[in-house]
Design a protein around this motif. Structure first.
Motif, PDB file in Angstrom:
ATOM      1  N   PHE A   1      10.899  95.169  65.114  1.00 14.29           N
ATOM      2  CA  PHE A   1      10.567  93.745  65.234  1.00 14.29           C
ATOM      3  C   PHE A   1      11.283  92.974  64.166  1.00 14.29           C
ATOM      4  CE2 PHE A   1       8.076  90.316  63.665  1.00 14.29           C
ATOM      5  CZ  PHE A   1       7.545  89.739  64.935  1.00 14.29           C
ATOM      6  N   VAL A   2      11.539  93.377  62.945  1.00 13.16           N
ATOM      7  CA  VAL A   2      12.273  92.842  61.837  1.00 13.16           C
ATOM      8  C   VAL A   2      13.633  92.474  62.054  1.00 13.16           C
ATOM      9  CG1 VAL A   2      12.640  92.798  59.453  1.00 13.16           C
ATOM     10  CG2 VAL A   2      10.434  93.359  60.162  1.00 13.16           C
ATOM     11  N   VAL A   3      14.079  93.648  62.552  1.00 11.42           N
ATOM     12  CA  VAL A   3      15.562  93.474  62.942  1.00 11.42           C
ATOM     13  C   VAL A   3      15.870  92.414  63.911  1.00 11.42           C
ATOM     14  CG1 VAL A   3      17.666  94.889  63.919  1.00 11.42           C
ATOM     15  CG2 VAL A   3      16.018  95.865  62.234  1.00 11.42           C
ATOM     16  N   GLY A   4      14.978  92.401  65.005  1.00  9.71           N
ATOM     17  CA  GLY A   4      15.274  91.404  66.054  1.00  9.71           C
ATOM     18  C   GLY A   4      14.935  89.924  65.518  1.00  9.71           C
ATOM     19  N   LEU A   5      13.835  89.871  64.621  1.00  8.26           N
ATOM     20  CA  LEU A   5      13.675  88.495  64.071  1.00  8.26           C
ATOM     21  C   LEU A   5      14.693  87.829  63.228  1.00  8.26           C
ATOM     22  CD1 LEU A   5      11.705  86.321  63.708  1.00  8.26           C
ATOM     23  CD2 LEU A   5      10.777  87.329  61.706  1.00  8.26           C
ATOM     24  N   VAL A   6      15.349  89.061  62.273  1.00  9.45           N
ATOM     25  CA  VAL A   6      16.562  88.642  61.584  1.00  9.45           C
ATOM     26  C   VAL A   6      17.715  88.313  62.269  1.00  9.45           C
ATOM     27  CG1 VAL A   6      18.146  89.511  59.794  1.00  9.45           C
ATOM     28  CG2 VAL A   6      15.726  89.941  59.604  1.00  9.45           C
ATOM     29  N   THR A   7      17.973  89.100  63.431  1.00 10.76           N
ATOM     30  CA  THR A   7      19.068  88.597  64.225  1.00 10.76           C
ATOM     31  C   THR A   7      18.894  87.316  64.860  1.00 10.76           C
ATOM     32  OG1 THR A   7      19.137  91.005  64.667  1.00 10.76           O
ATOM     33  CG2 THR A   7      20.267  89.359  66.354  1.00 10.76           C
ATOM     34  N   GLY A   8      17.646  87.193  65.350  1.00 10.04           N
ATOM     35  CA  GLY A   8      17.457  85.632  65.837  1.00 10.04           C
ATOM     36  C   GLY A   8      17.398  84.633  64.895  1.00 10.04           C
ATOM     37  N   LEU A   9      17.353  84.544  63.826  1.00 14.71           N
ATOM     38  CA  LEU A   9      17.303  83.680  62.658  1.00 14.71           C
ATOM     39  C   LEU A   9      18.776  83.511  62.313  1.00 14.71           C
ATOM     40  CD1 LEU A   9      14.478  84.689  60.102  1.00 14.71           C
ATOM     41  CD2 LEU A   9      14.464  82.621  61.751  1.00 14.71           C
ATOM     42  N   ALA A  10      19.684  84.516  62.460  1.00 19.11           N
ATOM     43  CA  ALA A  10      21.167  84.415  62.262  1.00 19.11           C
ATOM     44  C   ALA A  10      21.703  83.829  63.542  1.00 19.11           C
ATOM     45  CB  ALA A  10      21.635  85.772  62.086  1.00 19.11           C
TER      46      ALA A  10
ATOM     47  N   ILE B   1      14.906  92.990  72.982  1.00 19.12           N
ATOM     48  CA  ILE B   1      14.578  94.429  72.355  1.00 19.12           C
ATOM     49  C   ILE B   1      13.218  94.748  73.184  1.00 19.12           C
ATOM     50  CG2 ILE B   1      13.711  95.632  70.272  1.00 19.12           C
ATOM     51  CD1 ILE B   1      15.774  93.829  68.573  1.00 19.12           C
ATOM     52  N   ALA B   2      12.312  93.785  73.216  1.00 18.82           N
ATOM     53  CA  ALA B   2      11.094  94.153  73.985  1.00 18.82           C
ATOM     54  C   ALA B   2      11.254  94.797  75.461  1.00 18.82           C
ATOM     55  CB  ALA B   2      10.052  92.923  73.969  1.00 18.82           C
ATOM     56  N   THR B   3      12.358  94.121  76.034  1.00 18.95           N
ATOM     57  CA  THR B   3      12.455  94.571  77.487  1.00 18.95           C
ATOM     58  C   THR B   3      13.053  95.793  77.402  1.00 18.95           C
ATOM     59  OG1 THR B   3      13.182  92.302  78.024  1.00 18.95           O
ATOM     60  CG2 THR B   3      13.964  93.939  79.434  1.00 18.95           C
ATOM     61  N   ILE B   4      14.139  96.296  76.682  1.00 14.36           N
ATOM     62  CA  ILE B   4      14.694  97.511  76.555  1.00 14.36           C
ATOM     63  C   ILE B   4      13.753  98.519  76.164  1.00 14.36           C
ATOM     64  CG2 ILE B   4      16.350  98.950  75.185  1.00 14.36           C
ATOM     65  CD1 ILE B   4      18.087  96.654  74.874  1.00 14.36           C
ATOM     66  N   PHE B   5      12.800  98.287  75.343  1.00 17.48           N
ATOM     67  CA  PHE B   5      11.772  99.394  74.877  1.00 17.48           C
ATOM     68  C   PHE B   5      10.668  99.202  75.873  1.00 17.48           C
ATOM     69  CE2 PHE B   5      14.176  99.153  70.852  1.00 17.48           C
ATOM     70  CZ  PHE B   5      14.355 100.411  70.692  1.00 17.48           C
ATOM     71  N   GLY B   6      10.435  98.292  76.603  1.00 17.13           N
ATOM     72  CA  GLY B   6       9.561  98.219  77.580  1.00 17.13           C
ATOM     73  C   GLY B   6       9.812  99.188  78.888  1.00 17.13           C
ATOM     74  N   MET B   7      11.231  99.287  78.896  1.00 18.56           N
ATOM     75  CA  MET B   7      11.408 100.203  80.242  1.00 18.56           C
ATOM     76  C   MET B   7      11.011 101.814  80.157  1.00 18.56           C
ATOM     77  SD  MET B   7      15.390  98.883  80.657  1.00 18.56           S
ATOM     78  CE  MET B   7      15.768  99.738  82.064  1.00 18.56           C
TER      79      MET B   7
ATOM     80  N   LEU C   1       5.544 102.371  62.260  1.00 20.37           N
ATOM     81  CA  LEU C   1       6.593 101.661  61.541  1.00 20.37           C
ATOM     82  C   LEU C   1       7.818 101.573  61.847  1.00 20.37           C
ATOM     83  CD1 LEU C   1       7.021 100.589  58.459  1.00 20.37           C
ATOM     84  CD2 LEU C   1       7.829 103.107  57.687  1.00 20.37           C
ATOM     85  N   VAL C   2       8.426 102.260  62.900  1.00 18.67           N
ATOM     86  CA  VAL C   2       9.206 102.082  63.738  1.00 18.67           C
ATOM     87  C   VAL C   2       9.325 100.704  64.397  1.00 18.67           C
ATOM     88  CG1 VAL C   2      10.900 103.137  65.337  1.00 18.67           C
ATOM     89  CG2 VAL C   2       9.876 104.498  63.690  1.00 18.67           C
ATOM     90  N   PHE C   3       8.268 100.364  65.121  1.00 18.41           N
ATOM     91  CA  PHE C   3       8.112  99.192  65.883  1.00 18.41           C
ATOM     92  C   PHE C   3       8.190  97.878  64.984  1.00 18.41           C
ATOM     93  CE2 PHE C   3       5.186  95.837  66.613  1.00 18.41           C
ATOM     94  CZ  PHE C   3       5.865  95.321  68.052  1.00 18.41           C
ATOM     95  N   TRP C   4       7.542  98.087  63.714  1.00 14.89           N
ATOM     96  CA  TRP C   4       7.827  96.963  62.885  1.00 14.89           C
ATOM     97  C   TRP C   4       9.403  96.613  62.459  1.00 14.89           C
ATOM     98  CZ3 TRP C   4       4.335  93.625  63.220  1.00 14.89           C
ATOM     99  CH2 TRP C   4       3.041  93.847  63.720  1.00 14.89           C
TER     100      TRP C   4
END
Length: 243
Positions: free
Chosen positions: A224-233, A200-206, A218-221
């Motif tokens: 971030f939370v979506v990515g973290l939840v996906t990682g935990l899953a 996600i960071a790579t995509i949004f860093g382009m 707030l959109v960033f957070w």
């Protein structure tokens, strides 16, 4: 043509007829007309193909010669002393052995000696049965048994020690392999957790216009939370797949 070693004695023809022309052969006894011939082997080495013979001729009067010389009784005692010296030297090697290779070399030396002493005892037992009244042969028979037994025990101890070292080394290798697998598993878990965030960071860093440039932090957070939840899953999936 006789090529075996000819000693300075004249054996009875009945005994001479039972000997081969090239060698005295295996350890054994020959008994003819009250004459007893005892054929023994000197301590062999691990690579020895031929055996050095010690031949004892006991005459009916009880006199013993060895390889054509008198004082055969003293020579027979010295013969067993030689085996005792070998045994003590190998016991020192056993005490100093540290790994399977040391024990393997020791076993390689012990095997021919153990076989030789076992055959020596059998030969002296036969001699004892043929001339029962000879107390000296009784003594030498008992000494042959003791030496044979000691070599057998040392060989057994060396084999057990080598097997133990090999088994322990195998256990250590299995433990190291398990540690490597566990470490790899933990790395996989870390990768599963951080891979979505990295993606996600790579995509949004382009340097692409994605419409969130002017949005609230707030959109960033949320992202971030979506990515973290996906990682935990993904972590849960990796762990459940491992089980």
């Amino acid at each position: 043509m006789i090529t075996r070693t000819q000693f300075k004695w004249q054996l009875p023809p009945a005994i001479e007829a039972r000997l081969g022309d090239s060698t005295y052969g295996r350890q054994r006894t020959i008994f003819e007309d009250g004459h007893l011939l005892i054929i023994l082997h000197e301590p062999p080495g691990p690579d020895d193909v031929n055996r050095a013979h010690k031949v004892f001729w006991r005459k009916p009067i009880g006199e013993i010669q060895c390889n054509g010389h008198d004082n055969g009784d003293r020579q027979l005692r010295a013969f067993f002393d030689h085996y005792d010296t070998k045994l003590k030297a190998l016991e020192v090697i056993y005490d100093e052995a540290k790994n399977a290779e040391d024990y393997f070399k020791l076993i390689e030396e012990l095997l021919p000696l153990q076989r030789a002493t076992t055959n020596t005892y059998s030969t002296l037992q036969q001699a004892r049965e043929l001339v029962r009244e000879d107390r000296f042969l009784l003594e030498m028979r008992d000494r042959a048994y003791t030496i044979s037994r000691n070599f057998e025990l040392l060989l057994g101890d060396a084999k057990m020690a080598m097997d133990f070292r090999i088994a322990r080394k195998a256990e250590e290798q299995v433990a190291q392999a398990n540690m490597a697998v566990e470490a790899q598993h933990r790395l996989n878990i870390l990768a599963a957790v951080f891979f979505p965030l990295t993606a996600i960071a790579t995509i949004f860093g382009m340097n692409l216009a994605h419409g969130f440039e002017g949005e609230s932090p707030l959109v960033f957070w949320i992202v971030f939370v979506v990515g973290l939840v996906t990682g935990l899953a993904l972590k849960g999936w990796v762990v459940s797949g491992r089980k």
